[in-house]
Design an enzyme around this catalytic site. Structure first.
Site, PDB file in Angstrom:
ATOM      1  N   GLU A 120       0.802  -1.223   0.000  1.00 43.10           N
ATOM      2  CA  GLU A 120       0.000   0.000   0.000  1.00 43.10           C
ATOM      3  C   GLU A 120       0.836   1.276   0.000  1.00 43.10           C
ATOM      4  OE1 GLU A 120      -2.623  -0.411   3.365  1.00 43.10           O
ATOM      5  OE2 GLU A 120      -3.765  -2.016   2.449  1.00 43.10           O
ATOM      6  N   GLU A 137      -5.405  -8.544   0.966  1.00 47.21           N
ATOM      7  CA  GLU A 137      -6.054  -8.163   2.231  1.00 47.21           C
ATOM      8  C   GLU A 137      -7.525  -7.888   1.980  1.00 47.21           C
ATOM      9  OE1 GLU A 137      -4.415  -4.875   4.499  1.00 47.21           O
ATOM     10  OE2 GLU A 137      -2.372  -5.561   4.075  1.00 47.21           O
TER      11      GLU A 137
HETATM   12  O1  IFM Z   1      -4.041  -2.922   9.307  1.00 43.85           O
HETATM   13  C1  IFM Z   1      -3.989  -2.418   8.019  1.00 43.85           C
HETATM   14  C2  IFM Z   1      -2.839  -3.015   7.249  1.00 43.85           C
HETATM   15  O2  IFM Z   1      -1.623  -2.786   7.880  1.00 43.85           O
HETATM   16  C3  IFM Z   1      -2.757  -2.419   5.870  1.00 43.85           C
HETATM   17  N1  IFM Z   1      -4.032  -2.497   5.205  1.00 43.85           N
HETATM   18  C4  IFM Z   1      -5.192  -2.058   5.913  1.00 43.85           C
HETATM   19  C5  IFM Z   1      -5.262  -2.720   7.267  1.00 43.85           C
HETATM   20  C6  IFM Z   1      -6.526  -2.241   8.027  1.00 43.85           C
HETATM   21  O3  IFM Z   1      -6.449  -0.866   8.206  1.00 43.85           O
END
Ligand code: IFM
Length: 443
Positions: free
Chosen positions: A169, A352
């Site tokens: 990200e 994710e």
């Molecule tokens: O916890 C975070 C993660 O580190 C990166 N993506 C989003 C998740 C939730 O905010």
């Protein structure tokens, strides 16, 4: 309550990879066995973390990793996505820290011994503080420091890894860290965000080239997050505002990688807010990927604004999670289909997806049916996208266990396993059992 997908779904086959994900700073602790990073400094700054907490202990995974591998295995997942802490494996002089490397080699060996595929992210936001002291991601040299770190660590990890993601990200590192100032290192100003983003993307491209040399047999790529932008109304002005927000927050990170250029919105940014682009940068940044990791949680709604390119409209009268994010699974399938139409994509992994919910541990159980229904609707959305022709190879739940949720500290729980931070006892939530049962019924 169960998770299920149609029998004929490609996701019901063992060819499809199911995993759980975590990140170093959020779970490891073990602060005295590594160099300080930007999140240590940010946490120590008054008013930055909602519960004034830090990552010193987190889930104490640094000491409890063996037990955590048992936990991962008990869920029956195919793969575990973790990140390497740069400040744990590289010393101040730039050489490898053997003790830090040993921590990861043992962990990866144990995962391999249990037949669990290893998806390793090389940067999940824990920049060594000494590099931030020299400008961090605003300094082009940080991209070259990352290249060196990736060279050393990938040689050291050898064949223990199945997949490398360069960055997690970059939007969050660049925008939240160097523009909005709500993540480490807490720098605020429109003139910084796109400069940091460019150096992160350059770091990604340089790392891809190192990976091609050092690790040609792993699946190498990047993890990008997307918060699709929707217009508040169907007025032309709101539609344009949403398109601009999409370019600013989403396409900004994928387009240079896929097409070797920033969105045209670049021309609408004030000159002082432009990135510092050198000749040849886009050739490096657009080094082909073996896979693209996509993180999805929610969407955002925008309207036109007189003085800004767009204005975000907070969610109102819609279902939200405990962190205030709208539950909008349709945005997930739409996103996947639209990216597939816009770009010539490599295979996709959902790296994710998950939800923060207000979990309660009662009699050693967490009955998080709200999270199960979030997973069900979002897995359905992934399945829809696959049916519409998107090549998706895997899905990782965020997160394996509750952990340090950045500026929200320990107040938001994303795990499918509950963590009691006092006792460090882990308890599989109902969502963890539902995920496990779903994964284990595949043929
Ligand atoms: O916890 C975070 C993660 O580190 C990166 N993506 C989003 C998740 C939730 O905010």
């Amino acid at each position: 309550m169960k998770i299920s997908l149609p029998n004929n779904s490609k996701m019901n086959s063992k060819e499809f990879t199911f995993g759980v994900a975590t990140a170093s700073f959020q779970i490891e602790g073990g602060v005295n066995d590594r160099l300080p990073c930007i999140w240590d400094t940010f946490c120590a700054t008054d008013g930055k973390i909602i519960d004034q907490s830090n990552g010193d202990t987190a889930c104490d995974h640094f000491n409890k990793w063996h037990q955590d591998v048992d936990l991962i295995e008990s869920l029956g997942v195919d793969a575990y996505r973790l990140s390497i802490s740069w400040p744990r494996v590289i010393k101040l002089d730039g050489s490898l820290n053997k003790a830090g490397v040993d921590f990861y080699t043992k962990l990866l060996d144990e995962l391999k011994a249990r037949n669990i595929k290893t998806f390793v992210t090389l940067y999940h936001w824990d920049l060594p503080q000494h590099l931030e002291n020299k400008g961090g991601w605003l300094n082009r040299d940080t991209a070259y420091a990352f290249e060196q770190y990736v060279d050393l660590i990938t040689k050291a990890l050898g064949n223990r890894v199945d997949s490398y993601a360069t960055l997690n990200e970059p939007f969050c590192s660049a925008y939240l860290g160097y523009e909005a100032g709500i993540h480490a290192p807490g720098i605020k100003g429109k003139e910084f965000g796109k400069k940091a983003a460019h150096h992160l993307l350059l770091a990604h491209g340089l790392a891809m080239q190192v990976l091609a040399k050092n690790s040609p047999n792993t699946q190498n790529g990047i993890v990008l997050n997307f918060t699709p932008a929707y217009a508040k109304t169907d007025s032309q002005a709101d539609i344009i505002a949403a398109q601009k927000a999409d370019d600013y927050f989403n396409q900004w990170y994928i387009k240079p990688i896929m097409d070797g250029a920033y969105p045209d919105l670049l021309n609408e940014l004030a000159p002082e807010n432009h990135p510092d682009i050198h000749e040849g940068d886009f050739d490096i940044i657009s080094t082909p990927l073996d896979f693209l990791g996509i993180n999805y949680y929610t969407r955002a709604v925008y309207e036109a604004d007189k003085s800004e390119l767009f204005k975000e409209v907070p969610p109102k009268d819609v279902a939200i999670t405990d962190i205030g994010w709208e539950i909008y699974p349709k945005g997930f399938s739409n996103l996947l289909v639209s990216l597939n139409e816009t770009y010539s994509l490599p295979p996709i992994y959902i790296t994710e997806n998950g939800a923060a919910m207000a979990d309660k541990l009662i009699d050693n159980e967490v009955n998080d049916i709200d999270r199960i229904s979030y997973y069900q609707s979002h897995l359905d959305a992934v399945n829809d996208a696959i049916e519409q022709g998107v090549n998706i190879q895997g899905y990782f739940a965020w997160s394996l266990m509750d952990n340090f949720e950045w500026a929200e500290g320990y107040t938001k729980r994303f795990g499918i396993v509950y963590v009691d931070y006092q006792s460090q006892v882990r308890t599989i939530k109902a969502s963890g059992f539902a995920y496990k049962n779903f994964i284990n019924q595949r043929s």
